[in-house]
Design an enzyme around this catalytic site. Structure first.
Site, mmCIF file in Angstrom:
data_model
loop_
_atom_site.group_PDB
_atom_site.id
_atom_site.type_symbol
_atom_site.label_atom_id
_atom_site.label_comp_id
_atom_site.label_asym_id
_atom_site.label_seq_id
_atom_site.Cartn_x
_atom_site.Cartn_y
_atom_site.Cartn_z
ATOM 1 N N ASP A 476 0.481 -0.914 -0.011
ATOM 2 C CA ASP A 476 -0.187 0.087 0.261
ATOM 3 C C ASP A 476 1.086 1.261 0.734
ATOM 4 O O ASP A 476 0.177 1.927 -0.585
ATOM 5 C CB ASP A 476 -0.685 0.126 1.288
ATOM 6 C CG ASP A 476 -2.635 -0.692 1.349
ATOM 7 O OD1 ASP A 476 -2.170 -2.083 0.390
ATOM 8 O OD2 ASP A 476 -2.872 -1.312 2.050
ATOM 9 N N GLU A 545 -4.572 -4.795 -7.461
ATOM 10 C CA GLU A 545 -5.684 -5.403 -6.393
ATOM 11 C C GLU A 545 -6.398 -5.362 -6.821
ATOM 12 O O GLU A 545 -7.495 -3.780 -6.204
ATOM 13 C CB GLU A 545 -5.203 -6.189 -5.198
ATOM 14 C CG GLU A 545 -5.031 -5.135 -3.841
ATOM 15 C CD GLU A 545 -4.859 -5.084 -3.455
ATOM 16 O OE1 GLU A 545 -2.969 -5.182 -2.684
ATOM 17 O OE2 GLU A 545 -5.324 -3.991 -2.161
#
Length: 904
Positions: A476, A545
């Protein structure tokens, strides 16, 4: 994910023999007493260069062991009441295999496992025998979660400060401690806390195990050798691109003198028919790098090399490197390493997106996020089955966010041609310095050596695998300057050959620069037309994702994982907390998903109706996701370069993020992906109503005909048009066949579109059926959150509920092969006398009790047939998975009564 404010290859399956894997598919009995381990000592080979994996352990909580470490780690210690554990086992994995707790995959059983059992360290104890002590002996291991004190024959040889981190690699010289006959190694395993340790965590994928995976999850090897050890052997390949006509190989290894005297070693080796040798003078305890290059070994310059390709693009040949170190003509150590020759590049395109190419050919990375078993149990057959499913789905990539699997996983990926994207995980210690208010402690000075050692170990382990095409040093968040340098220094020292990616999100790091990836979601339900927008998670750039969130499994699987009361709540109460979805407060319920299901298809009338609507919805949504990215791969502006479905599979019995469920059953999500990714494919575009042909093959194709027919839900034809003489270039190119009009007279609000693609000989090569609405889904882009974009009005697909019931006949026969596999051929036919099609006709292979036979691979499934039409489907599977039962097929559909017919 953006959720939430060695050189030794081995195939060791002793865990299976010890029963460790027995709870993968079956429940354990509750309340059983600890069985006596009675583990046989591991017999260690005396051959120089050998590696022997410990076959298992006796384990016990330190709260129940009062004896001193010296006693516990000495031969002959009576491990009475201890539990047996396999060669790779977490604490809880071993206890489950021993029957201490009930099946954690069913209902809320896992919540009943007391966490207090795992709030203290646990002992792992293993005995091994050595016949010859004249050779040197080493303990070689990684995969300790989270840290351990290590003892051999009553002596401590390492402390937790030395053996910390799930990925760090350790080699401990125990020559002076090993004795002829029985020996003991013991690990005192420390607690794992992913927010405090550089190990593994589960984030919001599933309900985390109570032991937080504390244990030893990779093999502990006993290595034997002479005075000179060979370590760090690898091959650097340089392939000439684009000609692929030549390749240069550079062989490197470390020769290490572990004796107290100077020696001269002969290091010799071979790659294919090319042999080479060199003498190396080594002072006592000196290490030297031995390098063989084409400049001094002409045979390492290959002409017409065997090039490794991803699946669907070519073959997957592998080369073998063999090295031997000899002293005074006596073998001291040996190494065997497989490698592939291929070239991977991943520059940023003009839009700043990362564009991968393999051997000079661009490709759209189509993949899924990988989850291991929740208890990190290794089952090679189960893993191979899932990788075969990936190929069946037309995927070419697996992303591993943390949980980087053992060597065998990458060996399989090499063999099958599946690209892999390993990297560190988010939302815990790994990103504690850079994730702002997110979870994960900030690093201390002690963490940097662990991080560097972790990176060095994984780089050395993965660099020769042609399936590995990048390492994501962030997920992230990208690392800061100091952490990035830590990683990059380790990668450089390991001769890492592949692109290094700063993060899986749209972040940059000081040296690696922009990631070229995006992590804009969605992670919860959005309508199919979402994917066609070139914004947020839509089909542009590299989305690391993303998915429409929930993936409700089949009714067979639901009944295996939930109680009747829980199943009742599943369809009746959208706002209920769903234990089998996620521990996250964001993803704890199915409220968004259920609202869309009812808004588009109508409120469910029962569990069966809920599940059938879910399968229909998941098919259309997953199909649209992959179709949109497939269509956009060769766009001149803002092309799609990669898409990773979040996730490919789940590590437990889940209600979300899975193309296939824990038991390998296949539903709408699976077959939607399989349809979208077929090699030559005709598809409908939700954004502009175009009918497009996508060619995922390398060779161009011509002489195609695309036909589109629109029907009302009663089967009345309202539109029919064909486009002939179509040509499509290869490597993911697309061609627009025609565009449907914005309105068609007489079309019902809910309608059906049948697309058929035929080749120049008139043979059908692709068929695709859509259920659509004259009232489209409307997205509220202005209120997009990090995990989804709200829908202000739903497409009206309720007309499907009024479709007449139609009869479908089915006949089936089975042929058993000599290779242990069987093939069942099923012909289904719409025998109705009217106009109504049989929509979404599903065929399941079942045994005599009606239980699905799994895993299976279907040629096609969930097909729609108009009156008089038939489809012949084949399914292949292991004959042994019938367990002696005669095969049968169960046929059902949206508007078709369920029936089961014999398939003998």
């Amino acid at each position: 994910m953006f959720h939430r404010p060695a050189s030794v290859r081995r195939f060791v399956t002793t865990a299976v023999a010890l029963g460790l894997l027995s709870t993968l598919s079956t429940g354990a009995r509750a309340g059983a007493r600890a069985p006596e381990p009675h583990l046989r000592p591991t017999t260690v080979s005396s051959t120089a260069g050998s590696t022997t994996a410990l076959t298992g352990y006796a384990i016990q909580s330190t709260a129940k062991v009062n004896d001193a470490a010296a006693a516990v780690s000495s031969p002959g210690y009576p491990a009475s009441g201890w539990y047996p554990a396999g060669a790779r086992s977490t604490v809880l994995g071993a206890l489950l295999a021993g029957g201490k707790y009930a099946d954690p995959f069913y209902s809320t059983n896992q919540q009943k496992i007391p966490k207090a059992d795992f709030q203290v360290p646990w002992w792992y104890r293993s005995d091994f025998t050595v016949a010859d002590t004249s050779a040197r002996t080493y303990l070689d291991f990684s995969g300790v979660i989270s840290a351990a004190d290590v003892f051999v024959n009553g002596r401590q040889i390492a402390k937790t400060a030395d053996v910390a981190g799930a990925y760090t690699h350790h080699e401990l010289d125990v020559t002076s401690l090993v004795r002829e006959g029985a020996n003991t190694v013991a690990f005192r395993i420390q607690l794992n806390n992913p927010n405090k340790n550089l190990t593994m965590g589960w984030i919001d994928w599933l309900e985390p195990p109570p032991d937080q995976n504390m244990g030893i999850v990779r093999d502990v090897l006993v290595r034997r050798g002479g005075p000179v050890a060979l370590r760090d052997a690898h091959v650097i390949t340089r392939l000439d691109v684009p000609s692929l006509a030549t390749a240069d190989l550079t062989v490197k290894a470390q020769a290490r003198n572990d004796s107290d005297a100077a020696v001269t070693a002969t290091v010799s080796g071979s790659v294919g028919a090319t042999s080479f040798s060199r003498s190396v003078a080594l002072a006592a305890h000196e290490t030297k790098t031995v390098t063989f290059t084409p400049a001094d070994i002409p045979g390492l310059h290959l002409t017409s090399p065997q090039v490794w390709w991803p699946a669907g693009m070519g073959a997957q040949p592998l080369y073998a490197l063999d090295l031997t170190a000899s002293v005074s003509e006596t073998v001291s150590d040996t190494v065997h390493e497989n490698f592939g020759i291929r070239d991977v590049r991943a520059p940023l395109n003009s839009d700043g997106a990362r564009q991968y190419s393999v051997n000079g050919r661009k490709l759209l990375l189509k993949g899924g996020g990988w989850s291991p078993d929740e208890f990190l149990r290794w089952d090679p057959t189960y893993v191979e089955d899932r990788l075969r499913y990936a190929l069946d789905l037309g995927l070419n990539t697996i992303r591993l966010e943390g949980h980087i699997e053992p060597d065998e996983f990458f060996d399989l990926a090499d063999r099958y041609g599946i690209l892999t994207l390993p990297g560190w995980e988010c939302c815990n210690k790994w990103e504690g310095n850079v994730n702002g208010s997110g979870s994960g402690d900030e690093w201390t000075a002690a963490d940097y050596p662990i991080a560097k050692a972790s990176m060095a170990a994984e780089a050395a382990r993965l660099r020769d695998h042609p399936s590995v095409v990048s390492f994501l040093i962030g997920s992230d968040f990208a690392p800061d300057a100091m952490i990035e340098k830590t990683y990059l220094d380790a990668l450089k020292a390991a001769d890492w050959p592949n692109p290094v990616v700063a993060a899986a999100s749209d972040k940059s790091s000081p040296v690696s620069g922009s990631s070229g990836m995006k992590m804009t979601g969605p992670y919860d339900w959005i309508p199919p037309n979402y994917w066609y927008a070139k914004r947020e998670g839509g089909a542009t750039g590299f989305n690391s994702e993303t998915s429409g969130g929930p993936d409700i499994p089949t009714l067979d699987t639901l009944r295996r994982m939930m109680t009747p009361a829980e199943l009742d709540t599943l369809w009746k109460n959208p706002g209920a907390k769903q234990y089998h979805r996620s521990p996250s407060s964001v993803f704890g319920t199915l409220k968004i998903y259920d609202a869309a299901l009812a808004g588009r298809y109508g409120a469910p009338t029962g569990l069966t109706d809920y599940v059938r609507k879910a399968q229909l919805a998941q098919y259309e949504n997953v199909r649209a996701q992959f179709e949109a990215y497939g269509r956009g791969a060769t766009d001149a502006s803002k092309p799609a370069t990669g898409v990773v479905y979040w996730m490919f599979n789940s590590g437990w019995t889940s209600l979300h993020w899975q193309l296939l469920d824990r038991y390998l059953d296949q539903g709408g999500a699976y077959f939607g992906a399989k349809k979208a990714n077929e090699p030559l494919h005709v598809q409908y575009s939700y954004d502009n109503r175009s009918v497009v042909v996508v060619n995922n093959r390398h060779a161009a194709v011509s002489g195609l005909t695309a036909r589109v027919t629109l029907f009302t839900t009663d089967g009345t034809q309202k539109y029919d048009k064909s486009a002939t003489g179509l040509s499509v270039a290869g490597d993911g190119a697309h061609s627009t066949a025609l565009t449907l009009p914005s309105s068609v007279s007489g079309l019902s609000t809910t309608y059906l579109a049948r697309l058929v693609l035929t080749d120049s000989a008139g043979k059908e090569v692709s068929r695709n059926v859509y259920w659509l609405s004259t009232r489209p889904d409307t997205l509220d882009w202005a209120h997009t959150d990090w995990y989804y974009t709200p829908t202000t009005s739903y497409a009206d697909l309720k007309g499907l509920g009024s479709m007449a019931r139609v009869p479908v006949s089915a006949t089936a026969s089975t042929t058993a092969g000599t290779d242990g596999a069987s093939t069942t051929t099923v012909t289904v036919r719409n025998t109705g006398s009217g106009r109504t099609p049989s929509l979404f006709t599903d065929v399941h292979l079942v045994d005599s009790k009606g239980k699905p036979v799994l895993p299976v691979q279907w040629s096609d499934n969930e097909v729609s047939l108009w009156p008089g039409e038939s489809a012949t489907l084949t399914v292949t599977y292991r004959t042994a998975d019938l367990h002696g039962s005669a095969p049968r097929v169960r046929v059902s559909g949206w508007n078709t009564a369920e029936q089961t017919v014999p398939a003998t």
